[in-house]
Design a protein around this motif. Structure first.
Motif, mmCIF file in Angstrom:
data_model
loop_
_atom_site.group_PDB
_atom_site.id
_atom_site.type_symbol
_atom_site.label_atom_id
_atom_site.label_comp_id
_atom_site.label_asym_id
_atom_site.label_seq_id
_atom_site.Cartn_x
_atom_site.Cartn_y
_atom_site.Cartn_z
ATOM 1 N N CYS A 52 58.695 72.823 89.131
ATOM 2 C CA CYS A 52 60.055 72.295 89.109
ATOM 3 C C CYS A 52 60.166 71.606 90.358
ATOM 4 O O CYS A 52 60.329 72.040 91.619
ATOM 5 C CB CYS A 52 60.999 73.652 89.133
ATOM 6 N N ASN A 53 60.266 70.230 90.244
ATOM 7 C CA ASN A 53 59.910 69.343 91.579
ATOM 8 C C ASN A 53 61.497 69.355 92.164
ATOM 9 O O ASN A 53 62.276 68.712 91.738
ATOM 10 C CB ASN A 53 59.604 68.071 91.062
ATOM 11 N N PRO A 54 61.521 69.810 93.444
ATOM 12 C CA PRO A 54 62.780 69.483 94.202
ATOM 13 C C PRO A 54 62.827 68.209 95.127
ATOM 14 O O PRO A 54 64.036 67.988 95.516
ATOM 15 C CB PRO A 54 62.711 70.653 95.330
ATOM 16 N N LEU A 55 61.980 67.410 94.913
ATOM 17 C CA LEU A 55 61.970 66.313 95.891
ATOM 18 C C LEU A 55 62.615 65.066 95.086
ATOM 19 O O LEU A 55 61.970 64.081 94.619
ATOM 20 C CB LEU A 55 60.498 65.927 96.104
ATOM 21 N N PHE B 240 72.965 62.734 85.164
ATOM 22 C CA PHE B 240 72.514 64.017 85.777
ATOM 23 C C PHE B 240 71.020 63.751 86.058
ATOM 24 O O PHE B 240 70.223 63.198 85.186
ATOM 25 C CB PHE B 240 72.971 64.942 84.734
ATOM 26 N N ILE B 241 70.481 64.193 87.279
ATOM 27 C CA ILE B 241 68.988 63.758 87.551
ATOM 28 C C ILE B 241 68.355 65.252 87.805
ATOM 29 O O ILE B 241 69.127 65.849 88.415
ATOM 30 C CB ILE B 241 68.972 63.003 88.858
ATOM 31 N N GLU C 212 62.473 73.492 78.979
ATOM 32 C CA GLU C 212 60.938 73.029 78.794
ATOM 33 C C GLU C 212 60.184 74.267 79.775
ATOM 34 O O GLU C 212 59.002 74.570 79.602
ATOM 35 C CB GLU C 212 60.861 71.809 79.113
ATOM 36 N N GLU C 213 60.608 74.192 81.064
ATOM 37 C CA GLU C 213 59.960 75.115 82.233
ATOM 38 C C GLU C 213 59.761 76.754 81.572
ATOM 39 O O GLU C 213 58.854 77.184 81.767
ATOM 40 C CB GLU C 213 60.680 75.194 83.170
ATOM 41 N N GLY C 214 60.906 77.135 80.945
ATOM 42 C CA GLY C 214 60.690 78.521 80.226
ATOM 43 C C GLY C 214 59.719 78.637 79.408
ATOM 44 O O GLY C 214 58.902 79.412 79.112
ATOM 45 N N LYS D 295 75.677 48.699 88.365
ATOM 46 C CA LYS D 295 74.422 48.712 87.158
ATOM 47 C C LYS D 295 74.834 50.174 86.289
ATOM 48 O O LYS D 295 75.114 51.125 86.803
ATOM 49 C CB LYS D 295 73.089 48.898 87.817
ATOM 50 N N LYS D 296 74.306 49.994 84.972
ATOM 51 C CA LYS D 296 74.534 50.831 84.004
ATOM 52 C C LYS D 296 73.477 51.961 84.177
ATOM 53 O O LYS D 296 72.115 51.393 84.400
ATOM 54 C CB LYS D 296 74.501 50.438 82.703
ATOM 55 N N LEU D 297 73.681 53.396 84.115
ATOM 56 C CA LEU D 297 72.684 54.320 84.423
ATOM 57 C C LEU D 297 72.344 55.260 83.080
ATOM 58 O O LEU D 297 73.645 55.340 82.381
ATOM 59 C CB LEU D 297 73.079 55.164 85.452
ATOM 60 N N PRO D 298 71.220 55.945 82.792
ATOM 61 C CA PRO D 298 71.084 56.722 81.547
ATOM 62 C C PRO D 298 72.189 57.999 82.121
ATOM 63 O O PRO D 298 71.903 58.358 83.374
ATOM 64 C CB PRO D 298 69.725 57.030 81.456
ATOM 65 N N LYS D 299 72.490 58.640 80.899
ATOM 66 C CA LYS D 299 73.270 59.903 81.110
ATOM 67 C C LYS D 299 72.460 61.009 81.970
ATOM 68 O O LYS D 299 72.794 61.739 82.616
ATOM 69 C CB LYS D 299 73.843 60.331 79.821
ATOM 70 N N ARG D 300 71.078 60.770 81.682
ATOM 71 C CA ARG D 300 70.260 61.761 82.052
ATOM 72 C C ARG D 300 69.030 61.346 82.487
ATOM 73 O O ARG D 300 68.290 60.609 81.882
ATOM 74 C CB ARG D 300 69.751 62.936 80.704
ATOM 75 N N THR D 301 68.368 61.882 83.771
ATOM 76 C CA THR D 301 67.149 61.424 84.260
ATOM 77 C C THR D 301 66.392 62.618 84.489
ATOM 78 O O THR D 301 66.770 63.416 85.276
ATOM 79 C CB THR D 301 67.098 60.600 85.405
ATOM 80 N N ALA D 302 65.116 62.676 83.767
ATOM 81 C CA ALA D 302 64.348 64.050 84.179
ATOM 82 C C ALA D 302 63.332 63.816 85.033
ATOM 83 O O ALA D 302 62.965 62.810 85.544
ATOM 84 C CB ALA D 302 63.440 64.369 82.594
ATOM 85 N N VAL D 303 62.691 64.786 85.539
ATOM 86 C CA VAL D 303 61.742 64.915 86.783
ATOM 87 C C VAL D 303 60.416 65.132 86.094
ATOM 88 O O VAL D 303 60.321 66.253 85.237
ATOM 89 C CB VAL D 303 62.219 65.954 87.750
ATOM 90 N N GLU D 304 59.408 64.485 86.388
ATOM 91 C CA GLU D 304 57.948 64.949 86.183
ATOM 92 C C GLU D 304 57.456 66.212 86.611
ATOM 93 O O GLU D 304 57.298 66.521 87.856
ATOM 94 C CB GLU D 304 57.307 63.652 86.259
ATOM 95 N N GLU D 305 56.876 66.978 86.023
ATOM 96 C CA GLU D 305 56.403 68.237 86.337
ATOM 97 C C GLU D 305 55.215 68.756 85.686
ATOM 98 O O GLU D 305 54.982 68.604 84.605
ATOM 99 C CB GLU D 305 57.395 69.460 86.311
ATOM 100 N N GLY D 306 54.280 69.950 86.253
ATOM 101 C CA GLY D 306 53.106 70.284 85.828
ATOM 102 C C GLY D 306 53.067 71.769 85.567
ATOM 103 O O GLY D 306 53.875 72.651 86.082
ATOM 104 N N VAL D 307 51.878 72.402 85.197
ATOM 105 C CA VAL D 307 51.847 73.780 85.090
ATOM 106 C C VAL D 307 50.579 74.143 86.034
ATOM 107 O O VAL D 307 49.468 73.397 85.662
ATOM 108 C CB VAL D 307 51.608 74.278 83.838
ATOM 109 N N TYR D 308 50.469 75.150 87.072
ATOM 110 C CA TYR D 308 49.292 75.359 87.904
ATOM 111 C C TYR D 308 48.782 76.664 87.678
ATOM 112 O O TYR D 308 49.760 77.699 87.747
ATOM 113 C CB TYR D 308 49.654 75.092 89.141
ATOM 114 N N GLU D 309 47.527 76.911 87.510
ATOM 115 C CA GLU D 309 46.949 78.406 87.313
ATOM 116 C C GLU D 309 46.303 78.736 88.509
ATOM 117 O O GLU D 309 45.848 77.814 89.557
ATOM 118 C CB GLU D 309 46.153 78.416 85.991
ATOM 119 N N MET D 310 45.963 80.064 88.674
ATOM 120 C CA MET D 310 45.266 80.418 89.980
ATOM 121 C C MET D 310 44.044 79.963 90.514
ATOM 122 O O MET D 310 43.806 79.384 91.458
ATOM 123 C CB MET D 310 45.092 81.948 89.587
#
Ligand code: AHR
Length: 325
Positions: free
Chosen positions: A279-282, A138-139, A145-147, A298-313
């Motif tokens: 929440c990165n869609p790319l 699952f990627i 964490e976003e919540g 090849k063997k893959l991890p069950k879960r691959t997370a996506v790197e994301e940040g928080v942006y203010e006004m």
């Protein structure tokens, strides 16, 4: 004479090796190895700016790598996704990938896919299954964490005191369930924060506007001083509703949403949205890295997370030109 020179240039040793390879059957085998990988992808639909960017990332990455992509748009319906998955089995694709609209109800079709020997990659959203051998990997983003990030931002901005209206995503979907969970987890530490209204806006701008209009018409509307929208599109719809009702978005009502699409940065630059949690869609490149790894056994991890940040006004103007979606 010419023929003799050409044969001489080619070299007798090379010619001999070439004939040996053909005789040994190695030549056709090599050519067969280069067969195009065929991937069936079932997308949820086109409900948001995020989804459009996600589709574009998947299509362009498949094209860049020279893979054959069979793409099906489910128009927000699980039954359409299940039909598409069955048609991918019938077509004998090499790998099936999909972004499940809701978390439940996938086990039977996933078992059919497993029986057909086709590996599955979950893209963007997870499923609720008892047997996790039904998919390879699952990627996607960490929606809980976003919540949490949205609530941490709001608690700080509102000094721990807020009457919140919540625009929930598609009922039963992973981001709607998880973002709510993460948000409430942080809220529990702030007794001065309460969710006064909560309704689904289905992740669309039109529905976000419609639901916000009804919130603003309710007798206790004046108490609402914060909005948590599970995605930017719903927040942008709600901003329109506030503008039309004479309520100042970003000032009378603090707004935090999730995705980080260009429209959210524009709204922040205009002073109407306070914060967006990325929440990165790319994820096209990560998705097809997984597909190629599967094909290479090849063997893959069950879960691959996506790197994301928080942006203010305050960061919007500088960030806007850099946004890719
Ligand atoms: O699954 C990701 C979510 O789905 C995005 O936050 C939302 O915009 C989309 O519709």
């Amino acid at each position: 004479m010419k023929t003799h020179q050409a044969t001489h240039r080619f070299g007798w040793r090379k010619l001999f090796l070439f004939l040996v390879l053909i005789a040994a059957g190695a030549w056709p085998a090599q050519a067969a190895d280069k067969k195009k990988i065929i991937v069936g992808f079932s997308q949820i639909g086109a409900e948001s700016g995020w989804r459009t960017a996600n589709t574009e990332s998947i299509k362009s990455e498949a094209a860049r790598r020279g893979l054959e992509l069979k793409f099906a748009d489910a128009q927000q319906k699980q039954e359409n996704q299940i039909k598409a998955l069955r048609s991918f089995i019938a077509q004998g694709v090499d790998v099936i990938a999909f972004s499940p609209v809701v978390v439940t109800g996938w086990e039977p079709v996933l078992r059919e896919i497993k029986k057909a020997g086709i590996p599955v990659v979950l893209s963007d959203r997870a499923v609720d299954v008892t047997d996790d051998s039904l998919y390879v990997t699952f990627i996607g983003s960490d929606f809980v964490e976003e919540g949490r990030r949205a609530a941490v931002w709001l608690a700080k901005a509102a000094d721990g005191k807020a009457v919140i209206a919540e625009l929930v995503g598609t009922p039963g979907s992973a981001p709607a369930i998880d973002r709510k969970k993460g948000f409430e987890e942080v809220m529990a530490k702030h007794p001065g924060m309460k969710i006064a209204k909560s309704q689904s806006g289905d992740f669309t701008r039109a529905k976000g506007k419609e639901v916000m209009e009804s919130f603003l018409k309710s007798p206790d509307a004046k108490q609402i001083n914060a909005l948590f929208a599970h995605n930017d599109d719903m927040a942008l719809g709600a901003i329109q509703a506030m503008d039309e009702a004479g309520v100042k978005p970003g000032k009378d009502i603090l707004i935090v949403s999730i995705d980080g699409v260009r429209g959210a940065f524009e709204a922040m630059a205009a002073g109407k949205l306070n914060c967006t949690v990325e929440c990165n869609p790319l994820i096209g490149p990560q998705l097809f890295d997984a597909v190629e790894a599967i094909m290479a056994k090849k063997k893959l991890p069950k879960r691959t997370a996506v790197e994301e940040g928080v942006y203010e006004m305050s960061q919007a103007a500088a960030e806007l030109p850099k946004r890719k979606y």
